[in-house]
Design an enzyme around this catalytic site. Structure first.
Site, PDB file in Angstrom:
ATOM      1  N   HIS A 163       0.689  -1.103   0.167  1.00 43.89           N
ATOM      2  CA  HIS A 163      -0.143   0.000  -0.139  1.00 43.89           C
ATOM      3  C   HIS A 163       0.737   1.301   0.159  1.00 43.89           C
ATOM      4  O   HIS A 163       0.307   2.467   0.058  1.00 43.89           O
ATOM      5  CB  HIS A 163      -0.970   0.023   1.336  1.00 43.89           C
ATOM      6  CG  HIS A 163      -2.119   1.119   1.180  1.00 43.89           C
ATOM      7  ND1 HIS A 163      -2.350   2.081   2.147  1.00 43.89           N
ATOM      8  CD2 HIS A 163      -3.030   0.944   0.496  1.00 43.89           C
ATOM      9  CE1 HIS A 163      -3.193   2.557   1.877  1.00 43.89           C
ATOM     10  NE2 HIS A 163      -3.858   2.333   0.965  1.00 43.89           N
TER      11      HIS A 163
ATOM     12  N   LYS B  39       3.125   4.177  -1.055  1.00 42.70           N
ATOM     13  CA  LYS B  39       3.277   5.413  -2.252  1.00 42.70           C
ATOM     14  C   LYS B  39       4.731   6.262  -2.153  1.00 42.70           C
ATOM     15  O   LYS B  39       4.573   7.215  -1.543  1.00 42.70           O
ATOM     16  CB  LYS B  39       2.252   6.345  -2.337  1.00 42.70           C
ATOM     17  CG  LYS B  39       0.816   5.664  -2.400  1.00 42.70           C
ATOM     18  CD  LYS B  39       0.091   5.346  -1.208  1.00 42.70           C
ATOM     19  CE  LYS B  39      -1.432   4.760  -1.524  1.00 42.70           C
ATOM     20  NZ  LYS B  39      -1.908   4.487  -0.206  1.00 42.70           N
TER      21      LYS B  39
ATOM     22  N   ASP C  28      16.876  10.841  -7.936  1.00 42.07           N
ATOM     23  CA  ASP C  28      18.636  11.054  -7.918  1.00 42.07           C
ATOM     24  C   ASP C  28      19.062  11.008  -6.484  1.00 42.07           C
ATOM     25  O   ASP C  28      20.176  11.288  -5.973  1.00 42.07           O
ATOM     26  CB  ASP C  28      18.942  12.438  -8.263  1.00 42.07           C
ATOM     27  CG  ASP C  28      18.611  12.698  -9.568  1.00 42.07           C
ATOM     28  OD1 ASP C  28      18.382  11.487 -10.505  1.00 42.07           O
ATOM     29  OD2 ASP C  28      18.468  13.779 -10.174  1.00 42.07           O
TER      30      ASP C  28
ATOM     31  N   HIS D  41      -8.968  11.433   1.973  1.00 38.67           N
ATOM     32  CA  HIS D  41      -8.140  10.338   1.660  1.00 38.67           C
ATOM     33  C   HIS D  41      -6.800  10.577   2.557  1.00 38.67           C
ATOM     34  O   HIS D  41      -6.078   9.497   2.506  1.00 38.67           O
ATOM     35  CB  HIS D  41      -8.048   9.892   0.285  1.00 38.67           C
ATOM     36  CG  HIS D  41      -7.246   8.524   0.233  1.00 38.67           C
ATOM     37  ND1 HIS D  41      -5.964   8.381  -0.238  1.00 38.67           N
ATOM     38  CD2 HIS D  41      -7.777   7.139   0.137  1.00 38.67           C
ATOM     39  CE1 HIS D  41      -5.678   7.245  -0.439  1.00 38.67           C
ATOM     40  NE2 HIS D  41      -6.985   6.597  -0.161  1.00 38.67           N
TER      41      HIS D  41
ATOM     42  N   LYS E 204      -4.001  10.706   5.650  1.00 42.51           N
ATOM     43  CA  LYS E 204      -3.793   9.812   6.729  1.00 42.51           C
ATOM     44  C   LYS E 204      -2.902  10.435   7.519  1.00 42.51           C
ATOM     45  O   LYS E 204      -1.368  10.283   7.451  1.00 42.51           O
ATOM     46  CB  LYS E 204      -2.924   8.286   6.102  1.00 42.51           C
ATOM     47  CG  LYS E 204      -4.103   7.397   5.287  1.00 42.51           C
ATOM     48  CD  LYS E 204      -3.493   7.618   3.837  1.00 42.51           C
ATOM     49  CE  LYS E 204      -4.099   6.648   2.886  1.00 42.51           C
ATOM     50  NZ  LYS E 204      -5.506   6.237   3.027  1.00 42.51           N
TER      51      LYS E 204
ATOM     52  N   ASP F 206      -0.534  18.171  19.700  1.00 43.11           N
ATOM     53  CA  ASP F 206      -0.036  19.211  20.482  1.00 43.11           C
ATOM     54  C   ASP F 206       0.725  20.271  19.498  1.00 43.11           C
ATOM     55  O   ASP F 206       1.199  20.989  20.020  1.00 43.11           O
ATOM     56  CB  ASP F 206       1.179  18.907  21.467  1.00 43.11           C
ATOM     57  CG  ASP F 206       0.380  18.214  22.595  1.00 43.11           C
ATOM     58  OD1 ASP F 206      -0.871  18.148  22.848  1.00 43.11           O
ATOM     59  OD2 ASP F 206       0.993  17.467  23.439  1.00 43.11           O
TER      60      ASP F 206
END
Length: 484
Positions: free
Chosen positions: A224, A226, A231, A402, A404, A409
């Site tokens: 899952h 991404k 470089d 979507h 996450k 604080d």
């Protein structure tokens, strides 16, 4: 033999087989109790078909040395871990005195998932798909030596083709291009989609490919992550996949609200290291030969301390979930969470309840637009439970949420690929960056507050007014939540 007798024999045989399968699952597969009971319910109430579902969705992954690391590689990683642990107190003090309050969290991440701390990073936050992909394509165009790119979903649509063509042009220029995608997530990709990229010298690998398309016996245990590393100097990490919907072009979802980070600094090496492990696991490449990859060599002047934390079914420990729990319990004032799915286990719920009872301002933002009905209603059930403890539940109305992210604080924040559900906790391969920087955390907190203006609140009164049908959906979805 009479028809009734034949029917009875068939039913008895199926029941007997199902009992054997259920007992085998119960005693051979050592699982968390809630997960076990959920699968037993499926096996008993859906005979035979339940076992077929288990073959596709429920099997454990072999954990021992999943990435086939050489002994020398394992020893090197452990030596680096021990080195930083030995000097961590002085290192944290040198970075910033206020960071000492998070020494336990940093230590846990190092010990748990070898998430080494680097302190020289620059971070750019993207909350819009157009901004993120404009920056990514510009970095791809500027690449000189190497592009390593990994996505759970790549769609064969306008954006997917644009990415493919951009990578093909760089491969034709002599840039080393490596592309890794997950077959289940990218199920619409045809075998010949990357033909031109391969012909130009680019390499393409598939994570856990099917033996016979479209059947894939690893519906769970998907990659899952991404990531994109260019470089060895710049890395992207976050929630955006590749597809037109992530640009807000899907009529069903509308505007797509997500969060992604662009990182420059030593944390890029840790992201690169994660890509290399996944790349070697997916393909038949020579392991241990890291000279083929580019790495950040220093000279940067960034000031953001970062740890890259990974988790997956190859580990006995749920590293990312534990990081979230520790961060929630470390908070003294506020915790702001954005997640498309909120289906936590008992330990996560208890952490939220403890924080709320301690006076922490806990706010959870979820989408008010389902992409998976069972998941949506299970999310409502768990979010509703926290209302009684004083949580503020916000329903994002401006399209699909979507992102996450978690901010504690206004000082520490995490952005990555982990959803708050059992799939991300223990079934999928995930990665998050945790950033110990008040400026970055303040930006993410401001984004949360801006999104709050585009959200409605799920108040206790509103939750109590839900219909009997919604309550029924919640009840069924909650029973199935350990395997959603």
């Amino acid at each position: 033999m009479e028809f009734a007798s034949i029917t009875t024999l068939i039913i008895s045989s199926i029941t007997f087989i199902n009992i054997l399968l259920a007992l085998g699952f119960l005693f051979i597969e050592r699982r968390e109790a809630g997960y076990t009971w959920a699968w037993l319910m499926v096996l008993f109430f859906i005979p035979i078909l339940g076992f077929v579902l288990y073959i596709f969705f429920g099997r454990n992954l072999k954990k021992k040395n999943f990435y086939h690391l050489f002994i020398e590689e394992q020893e090197f990683v452990q030596a680096e871990t021990d080195r930083q642990l030995a000097s961590l107190h002085d290192e944290v003090q040198e970075i910033s005195p206020w960071l000492q309050k998070y020494t336990e969290l940093i230590t846990m991440n190092i010990r748990s998932s070898h998430g080494l701390l680097s302190s020289d990073n620059d971070i750019v936050i993207y909350s819009d798909g157009h901004q993120k992909f404009d920056a990514l394509f510009e970095d791809i165009r500027s690449a000189r030596t190497e592009i390593n790119i990994q996505y759970y979903i790549i769609q064969p649509d306008t954006l997917g083709k644009k990415l493919r063509d951009a990578l093909t042009r760089k491969a034709e220029e002599g840039v080393k291009v490596r592309l890794l995608y997950d077959e289940v997530g990218s199920k619409r990709i045809a075998p010949g989609f990357f033909k031109e990229l391969r012909a130009a010298g680019g390499e393409v690998e598939v994570f856990f490919p099917s033996l016979l398309r479209p059947l894939n016996f690893r519906i769970n245990n998907r990659n899952h992550r991404k990531l994109c590393i260019i470089d060895g100097m710049t890395a992207y990490i976050g929630g955006f996949n590749v597809g037109d919907e992530y640009l807000g072009l899907d009529k069903k979802f509308g505007y797509w609200r997500d969060t992604h980070l662009r990182i420059t600094g030593n944390a890029v090496n840790h992201i690169q290291g994660r890509f290399i492990l996944d790349w070697h696991q997916a393909g038949k490449h020579k392991r241990g030969d890291y000279e083929e990859f580019s790495f950040f060599t220093g000279g940067h002047t960034g000031t953001s301390p970062v740890q890259i934390i990974t988790s997956g079914p190859n580990s006995e420990t749920e590293h990312l979930k534990n990081m979230y729990i520790k961060l929630i319990l470390s908070a003294r004032k506020s915790v702001y969470i954005q997640t498309p799915y909120f289906i936590p286990d008992t330990s996560f719920m208890d952490a939220c309840k403890i924080a709320l009872l301690s006076g922490v301002d806990l706010r959870i933002m979820i989408p008010n637009k389902p992409d998976h009905p069972f998941v949506y209603w299970a999310t409502w059930a768990y979010a509703g439970d926290l209302l009684n403890y004083g949580a503020k539940i916000l329903l994002y109305e401006n399209g699909f949420l979507h992102a996450k992210t978690i901010v504690a604080d206004g000082e520490v924040a995490s952005v990555g690929t982990m959803n708050i559900d059992s799939r991300s906790f223990r079934l999928n391969f995930e990665v998050n960056a945790i950033v110990y920087d008040r400026q970055v955390a303040a930006q993410l907190e401001d984004l949360f507050l801006q999104d709050s203006l585009l959200s409605s609140e799920l108040t206790p009164e509103r939750y109590k007014e839900r219909s009997l049908m919604i309550k029924l959906k919640e009840g069924i979805s909650r029973l199935l939540s350990p395997i959603l």
